[in-house]
Design an enzyme around this catalytic site. Sequence first.
Site, PDB file in Angstrom:
ATOM      1  N   HIS A   1      -9.524   1.426   4.364  1.00 43.70           N
ATOM      2  CA  HIS A   1      -8.289   1.616   5.138  1.00 43.70           C
ATOM      3  C   HIS A   1      -8.567   2.575   6.302  1.00 43.70           C
ATOM      4  CE1 HIS A   1      -4.266   2.810   6.260  1.00 43.70           C
ATOM      5  NE2 HIS A   1      -3.866   1.682   5.713  1.00 43.70           N
ATOM      6  N   ASN A  24       0.874  -1.173   0.000  1.00 45.73           N
ATOM      7  CA  ASN A  24       0.000   0.000   0.000  1.00 45.73           C
ATOM      8  C   ASN A  24       0.906   1.216   0.000  1.00 45.73           C
ATOM      9  OD1 ASN A  24      -1.798   2.047   0.490  1.00 45.73           O
ATOM     10  ND2 ASN A  24      -2.271   1.435   2.610  1.00 45.73           N
ATOM     11  N   GLU A  32      -7.041   4.999   7.416  1.00 47.79           N
ATOM     12  CA  GLU A  32      -6.832   6.420   7.100  1.00 47.79           C
ATOM     13  C   GLU A  32      -8.044   6.994   6.368  1.00 47.79           C
ATOM     14  OE1 GLU A  32      -3.014   5.756   5.266  1.00 47.79           O
ATOM     15  OE2 GLU A  32      -2.253   5.171   7.240  1.00 47.79           O
ATOM     16  N   GLY A  66       2.289   2.417  10.781  1.00 44.16           N
ATOM     17  CA  GLY A  66       3.283   3.471  10.636  1.00 44.16           C
ATOM     18  C   GLY A  66       3.921   3.896  11.941  1.00 44.16           C
ATOM     19  N   SER A 108       3.162  -1.942  10.501  1.00 43.12           N
ATOM     20  CA  SER A 108       4.596  -2.061  10.790  1.00 43.12           C
ATOM     21  C   SER A 108       5.147  -3.457  10.516  1.00 43.12           C
ATOM     22  CB  SER A 108       4.892  -1.619  12.223  1.00 43.12           C
ATOM     23  OG  SER A 108       4.517  -0.256  12.398  1.00 43.12           O
ATOM     24  N   GLU A 122      -5.726  -4.547  10.346  1.00 47.12           N
ATOM     25  CA  GLU A 122      -4.684  -3.560  10.600  1.00 47.12           C
ATOM     26  C   GLU A 122      -5.013  -2.797  11.877  1.00 47.12           C
ATOM     27  OE1 GLU A 122      -2.545  -2.536   6.659  1.00 47.12           O
ATOM     28  OE2 GLU A 122      -4.246  -1.195   6.871  1.00 47.12           O
ATOM     29  N   LYS A 151       0.196   4.290  -0.381  1.00 50.72           N
ATOM     30  CA  LYS A 151      -0.417   5.507   0.176  1.00 50.72           C
ATOM     31  C   LYS A 151      -0.122   6.711  -0.733  1.00 50.72           C
ATOM     32  CE  LYS A 151      -0.193   3.381   4.676  1.00 50.72           C
ATOM     33  NZ  LYS A 151      -0.195   3.532   6.122  1.00 50.72           N
TER      34      LYS A 151
END
Length: 251
Positions: free
Chosen positions: A96, A9, A98, A173, A213, A167, A11
């Site tokens: 996702h 991904n 985000e 991250g 991560s 996730e 991003k």
Amino acid sequence: MRKNIVAGNWKMNTTVGEGVELANEVAEALNNTPHNCEVVICVPFTHLVAVKAVVDTDTLGLGAENCSEHDKGAYTGEVSAEMVKSTGATHVILGHSERRLYFGENNEQLLTKTRKALANGLTPIFCVGEVLEERENGTYNDVVKGQVEALFELSPEDFSKIVVAYEPVWAIGTGKTATADQAQEMHAHIRNVIAEKYGKEIADNTSILYGGSCKPTNAKELFAKPDVDGGLIGGAALKADSFMGIVEAFN
Ligand code: PGA
């Protein structure tokens, strides 16, 4: 049986030129490296056509990172599932964290997006995961169950085309990976939730990826768990070496 999958991904990273270079590096490394999993890269909309021109999607899947819940028309700035499909893409990441957190995407919209993706022959990589507070207050199993249940209006045939990605938001991250045991516990829970609705066969055939991560140094331990069928990789997907290190964790 379900497939092992490693999906990148990207991003909002790389220019088109940089993205084509990275895709080329990954494609070349894959051709030269025996691997035991399906590999996909999910890239910004702007990159799809150019990346498609340099990869063979039979060996390296290509995905978008989102698509619209609408078919077409006056939705300035949106990109439909049909448009994504028309680039030659094979996959699309949906839900996702985000997108959920920064763009307010909710379960209802995500069900619609998933339907659009499926109607256009794209494989949705559907993301679920709890935030830190939910991990700490012990509601994480219920939270993730609710996110998976958002798709339970799909027919069994449609649901069986979904790839799920767990996730935990606190691991994305942050360098703070869920332990392999935490991932296994949640993946088994997700598989049970699916089995209760769609039966054991569909649940057993659903690939459930871990994301947050994931790196070459921890991928092997995570992927060794029976219900962890691969990874959705952010930061470590931006360098061909580290991405391939994760792909090779299945060797
Ligand atoms: P990360 O991101 O690997 O950089 O933690 C994973 C993701 O958000 O898909």
